[in-house]
Design a protein around this motif. Structure first.
Motif, PDB file in Angstrom:
ATOM      1  N   TRP A 146      53.793  84.864  44.914  1.00 15.29           N
ATOM      2  CA  TRP A 146      53.706  83.687  45.779  1.00 15.29           C
ATOM      3  C   TRP A 146      54.712  82.626  45.335  1.00 15.29           C
ATOM      4  O   TRP A 146      55.387  81.998  46.163  1.00 15.29           O
ATOM      5  CB  TRP A 146      52.297  83.121  45.764  1.00 15.29           C
ATOM      6  CG  TRP A 146      52.145  81.896  46.612  1.00 15.29           C
ATOM      7  CD1 TRP A 146      52.202  80.595  46.219  1.00 15.29           C
ATOM      8  CD2 TRP A 146      51.941  81.866  48.033  1.00 15.29           C
ATOM      9  NE1 TRP A 146      52.039  79.751  47.291  1.00 15.29           N
ATOM     10  CE2 TRP A 146      51.879  80.501  48.408  1.00 15.29           C
ATOM     11  CE3 TRP A 146      51.800  82.858  49.007  1.00 15.29           C
ATOM     12  CZ2 TRP A 146      51.682  80.114  49.730  1.00 15.29           C
ATOM     13  CZ3 TRP A 146      51.606  82.464  50.327  1.00 15.29           C
ATOM     14  CH2 TRP A 146      51.552  81.097  50.672  1.00 15.29           C
ATOM     15  N   ARG A 147      54.825  82.423  44.018  1.00 12.60           N
ATOM     16  CA  ARG A 147      55.760  81.433  43.504  1.00 12.60           C
ATOM     17  C   ARG A 147      57.199  81.796  43.876  1.00 12.60           C
ATOM     18  O   ARG A 147      57.994  80.935  44.249  1.00 12.60           O
ATOM     19  CB  ARG A 147      55.625  81.326  41.982  1.00 12.60           C
ATOM     20  CG  ARG A 147      56.493  80.226  41.373  1.00 12.60           C
ATOM     21  CD  ARG A 147      56.428  80.236  39.864  1.00 12.60           C
ATOM     22  NE  ARG A 147      55.100  79.927  39.368  1.00 12.60           N
ATOM     23  CZ  ARG A 147      54.348  80.792  38.688  1.00 12.60           C
ATOM     24  NH1 ARG A 147      54.790  82.007  38.439  1.00 12.60           N
ATOM     25  NH2 ARG A 147      53.162  80.429  38.258  1.00 12.60           N
ATOM     26  N   GLU A 148      57.519  83.083  43.810  1.00 22.68           N
ATOM     27  CA  GLU A 148      58.867  83.506  44.161  1.00 22.68           C
ATOM     28  C   GLU A 148      59.137  83.284  45.644  1.00 22.68           C
ATOM     29  O   GLU A 148      60.232  82.842  46.031  1.00 22.68           O
ATOM     30  CB  GLU A 148      59.060  84.982  43.807  1.00 22.68           C
ATOM     31  CG  GLU A 148      60.392  85.582  44.227  1.00 22.68           C
ATOM     32  CD  GLU A 148      61.598  84.857  43.652  1.00 22.68           C
ATOM     33  OE1 GLU A 148      62.685  84.963  44.246  1.00 22.68           O
ATOM     34  OE2 GLU A 148      61.450  84.184  42.607  1.00 22.68           O
ATOM     35  N   CYS A 149      58.159  83.582  46.507  1.00 18.87           N
ATOM     36  CA  CYS A 149      58.326  83.335  47.939  1.00 18.87           C
ATOM     37  C   CYS A 149      58.485  81.838  48.218  1.00 18.87           C
ATOM     38  O   CYS A 149      59.293  81.429  49.068  1.00 18.87           O
ATOM     39  CB  CYS A 149      57.140  83.887  48.722  1.00 18.87           C
ATOM     40  SG  CYS A 149      57.049  85.689  48.752  1.00 18.87           S
ATOM     41  N   GLN A 368      54.748  77.642  56.185  1.00 20.26           N
ATOM     42  CA  GLN A 368      54.960  78.714  57.161  1.00 20.26           C
ATOM     43  C   GLN A 368      56.003  79.705  56.657  1.00 20.26           C
ATOM     44  O   GLN A 368      55.805  80.922  56.749  1.00 20.26           O
ATOM     45  CB  GLN A 368      55.410  78.123  58.500  1.00 20.26           C
ATOM     46  CG  GLN A 368      54.335  77.349  59.242  1.00 20.26           C
ATOM     47  CD  GLN A 368      54.743  77.082  60.682  1.00 20.26           C
ATOM     48  OE1 GLN A 368      55.027  78.003  61.432  1.00 20.26           O
ATOM     49  NE2 GLN A 368      54.781  75.812  61.063  1.00 20.26           N
ATOM     50  N   ARG A 369      57.123  79.207  56.138  1.00 18.72           N
ATOM     51  CA  ARG A 369      58.173  80.105  55.678  1.00 18.72           C
ATOM     52  C   ARG A 369      57.728  80.880  54.429  1.00 18.72           C
ATOM     53  O   ARG A 369      58.038  82.065  54.280  1.00 18.72           O
ATOM     54  CB  ARG A 369      59.457  79.315  55.403  1.00 18.72           C
ATOM     55  CG  ARG A 369      60.648  80.153  54.912  1.00 18.72           C
ATOM     56  CD  ARG A 369      60.919  81.390  55.739  1.00 18.72           C
ATOM     57  NE  ARG A 369      61.176  81.137  57.138  1.00 18.72           N
ATOM     58  CZ  ARG A 369      62.397  81.116  57.693  1.00 18.72           C
ATOM     59  NH1 ARG A 369      63.451  81.340  56.928  1.00 18.72           N
ATOM     60  NH2 ARG A 369      62.532  80.902  58.981  1.00 18.72           N
ATOM     61  N   THR A 370      56.972  80.242  53.543  1.00 14.24           N
ATOM     62  CA  THR A 370      56.474  80.945  52.354  1.00 14.24           C
ATOM     63  C   THR A 370      55.578  82.104  52.759  1.00 14.24           C
ATOM     64  O   THR A 370      55.703  83.224  52.239  1.00 14.24           O
ATOM     65  CB  THR A 370      55.704  79.978  51.434  1.00 14.24           C
ATOM     66  OG1 THR A 370      56.561  78.911  51.026  1.00 14.24           O
ATOM     67  CG2 THR A 370      55.189  80.697  50.197  1.00 14.24           C
ATOM     68  N   VAL A 371      54.658  81.868  53.697  1.00 11.71           N
ATOM     69  CA  VAL A 371      53.769  82.936  54.170  1.00 11.71           C
ATOM     70  C   VAL A 371      54.570  84.032  54.864  1.00 11.71           C
ATOM     71  O   VAL A 371      54.302  85.224  54.687  1.00 11.71           O
ATOM     72  CB  VAL A 371      52.691  82.370  55.107  1.00 11.71           C
ATOM     73  CG1 VAL A 371      51.880  83.500  55.736  1.00 11.71           C
ATOM     74  CG2 VAL A 371      51.771  81.422  54.358  1.00 11.71           C
ATOM     75  N   ALA A 372      55.572  83.635  55.651  1.00 11.54           N
ATOM     76  CA  ALA A 372      56.400  84.623  56.340  1.00 11.54           C
ATOM     77  C   ALA A 372      57.078  85.554  55.344  1.00 11.54           C
ATOM     78  O   ALA A 372      57.108  86.779  55.533  1.00 11.54           O
ATOM     79  CB  ALA A 372      57.438  83.913  57.205  1.00 11.54           C
ATOM     80  N   LEU A 373      57.607  84.996  54.273  1.00  7.74           N
ATOM     81  CA  LEU A 373      58.250  85.815  53.246  1.00  7.74           C
ATOM     82  C   LEU A 373      57.227  86.682  52.526  1.00  7.74           C
ATOM     83  O   LEU A 373      57.492  87.851  52.210  1.00  7.74           O
ATOM     84  CB  LEU A 373      58.980  84.908  52.243  1.00  7.74           C
ATOM     85  CG  LEU A 373      60.241  84.214  52.771  1.00  7.74           C
ATOM     86  CD1 LEU A 373      60.694  83.121  51.814  1.00  7.74           C
ATOM     87  CD2 LEU A 373      61.356  85.224  52.981  1.00  7.74           C
ATOM     88  N   PHE A 374      56.054  86.121  52.243  1.00 11.63           N
ATOM     89  CA  PHE A 374      54.991  86.859  51.567  1.00 11.63           C
ATOM     90  C   PHE A 374      54.589  88.083  52.390  1.00 11.63           C
ATOM     91  O   PHE A 374      54.345  89.166  51.853  1.00 11.63           O
ATOM     92  CB  PHE A 374      53.797  85.931  51.356  1.00 11.63           C
ATOM     93  CG  PHE A 374      52.786  86.420  50.364  1.00 11.63           C
ATOM     94  CD1 PHE A 374      53.003  86.297  48.999  1.00 11.63           C
ATOM     95  CD2 PHE A 374      51.599  86.999  50.792  1.00 11.63           C
ATOM     96  CE1 PHE A 374      52.065  86.741  48.085  1.00 11.63           C
ATOM     97  CE2 PHE A 374      50.652  87.442  49.883  1.00 11.63           C
ATOM     98  CZ  PHE A 374      50.892  87.310  48.527  1.00 11.63           C
TER      99      PHE A 374
END
Length: 510
Positions: A146-149, A368-374
């Motif tokens: 999660w931290r990396e995303c 939103q972008r963090t979740v998208a990457l995750f």
């Protein structure tokens, strides 16, 4: 500075430099440090606080950079009066009301704070047996991934994605991931114009209530049912219609057919956990078409089916556009993220998007972008597989513990989930049991809050297992059984099954 005394908390997770900065900023803005007042030298303050001089100098320099302090060569550090003057002074006392009592009495048209709702202790993590629903076990979450995303999402590459005001738009990457990865698991096919990202399921439900309901709209609500949904309905409509639930889910009777909107939780009925049967699903959709009503499907635990093949969403078999689908990422990611989504017709989503803009514009773009990457990198799929293994083990352990210590609670086949719904003998008071359990380190949820009718049944309660360690489950249930025995004056195992509630509200596994 002679009248300002403070200490540092060396056990805090906040660094010493940050603590010094926070204390000085608070003192300046509160008026305790006045304009042009001289601060101790870095050497003096370091000596009094027992820290290195370098730590104080770094704190001072950050305050100079942000214009809270002014450094004068050979004279020292002084409070920047222009910065302090930009904040209104306060004497710390609230203005009294006209009747002499503190507070405000305005023309409120609704009082949500007075509504009955689920309550949980804020410090639930400190209890040894947290059978609490809707929370996560931090040890299961892939924090590094999660931290990396999050690091990637906040990088320069996507600065325009999360820094700009998107007005009413959503992150296109997240919408694509919802459309391609999440919805197909529920059998739902949709295009981008039929999806709206929301601030969790609550935001989605409030948007729908505002768009679909008026004071005179008859709205069907499961009984027992989700308290937050019930309260949202009551804010918008004076005609909420409780509809009974049994082992096959919501009953398709005259109450349903007289409604304009019907709220359902078909996959895992909240809170009894019944799954709406195929026959009932077909009957509900046919009734919606014949009697012209809209169905709001809250699929709140769509990713926690680890016992059987996933049951398709009601939306997936809707061919007439009668179902509006609400999903949430809280149960597999974490509830504090506050991200969910809404799936409906293009016309409905267009209006919901416009309404959301007036309320919150859009959910935070960086999230939103963090979740998208995750999702895109497969971390969400890996997390689901891990949760399924752990939850199934806890689900089985809790079932064994209930069979051992509360055998007459009974159990029916389950499709997974993260909690059990338990109904004891009619004379059991689960509200009192909840308070008694808290004093013994056990957190449970009494079930009466889930009922609209009054007086509500008091013998039901819920046991969540998403945030309790496996080895704590059986000891916690053993203590709970003794507390029930003490309240009833007899062992639960000695009570006849005839004294339990009917099957439609008997103990279930969510």
């Amino acid at each position: 500075m002679s009248n300002i005394l403070f200490q540092l908390d060396r056990s805090s997770s906040v660094g010493l430099q940050s603590q010094i900065r926070e204390t000085l900023v608070t003192a300046i803005l509160a008026g305790h440090l006045l304009e042009n007042e001289r601060l101790p030298s870095s050497r003096e303050l370091a000596r009094s606080l027992g820290v290195s001089r370098n730590t104080v100098m770094l704190a001072y320099q950050s305050l100079i950079d942000d214009e809270f302090l002014i450094a004068s060569e050979r004279s020292g550090y002084f409070v920047n009066g222009r910065t302090a003057a930009g904040y209104a002074a306060s004497d710390g006392e609230a203005a009294p009301a006209a009747d002499g009592r503190a507070g405000w009495k305005g023309p409120l048209t609704v009082r949500p704070a007075a509504m009955r709702n689920i309550s949980k202790p804020a410090n639930w993590r400190q209890y040894p047996y947290p059978f609490i629903y809707g929370q996560i076990d931090p040890s299961l979450f892939p924090i590094s991934e999660w931290r990396e995303c999050s690091r990637q999402a906040l990088g320069k590459q996507w600065l325009d994605v999360w820094a700009d005001d998107l007005r009413d738009l959503d992150d296109p990457m997240l919408v694509e991931q919802i459309r391609k990865r999440i919805l197909p698991r529920r059998g739902i096919l949709a295009d981008d114009t039929e999806i709206l990202v929301t601030l969790g399921a609550q935001n989605a439900l409030f948007l729908l209530a505002t768009l679909l309901m008026s004071r005179d709209t008859p709205v069907g609500m499961e009984e027992p049912g989700y308290p937050d949904a019930r309260n949202i309905i009551r804010i918008h409509s004076d005609r909420m219609v409780p509809i009974p639930v049994d082992n096959e889910g919501i009953q398709i009777g005259p109450e349903v057919k007289a409604c304009d909107v019907v709220f359902v939780t078909p996959s895992h009925q909240f809170p009894t956990t019944a799954t709406l049967s195929r026959t009932r699903r077909t009957a509900l959709l046919e009734a919606a078409e014949t009697h012209d009503f809209v169905i709001i499907e809250d699929d709140y635990e769509f990713e926690t089916n680890y016992v059987t093949e996933p049951t398709p969403a009601l939306k997936s078999i809707d061919t007439r556009g009668r179902v509006v689908y609400v999903g949430s990422l809280s149960k597999t990611l974490f509830p504090g993220l506050r991200l969910g989504f809404l799936v409906g017709s293009k016309e409905l989503i267009r209006e919901a998007r416009a309404l959301r803009r007036l309320m919150v514009r859009h959910p935070p773009s960086n999230n939103q972008r963090t979740v998208a990457l995750f999702l895109a990198l497969g971390h969400h799929d890996a997390l689901i597989r891990k949760l399924h293994r752990v939850y199934r083990r806890r689900w089985e352990e809790l079932g064994r513990a209930l069979d051992r210590h509360l055998p007459n609670a009974g159990a029916v086949p389950s499709f997974g989930g993260t909690s059990y719904w338990v109904a004891g003998p009619e004379e059991l008071d689960a509200d009192l049991l909840r308070e008694d359990a808290l004093s013994h380190g056990i957190v449970i949820e009494s079930g009466s809050v889930n009922f609209a009718r009054q007086p509500a049944p008091k013998n039901c309660f819920r046991l969540g297992f998403s945030s309790i360690a496996h080895d704590r489950i059986e000891p916690g249930i053993a203590i709970l059984a003794r507390l029930i025995e003490g309240q009833l004056g007899t062992k639960p195992s000695q009570r006849g099954s005839a004294e339990a509630l009917p099957p439609q509200v008997a103990a279930r596994q969510v």
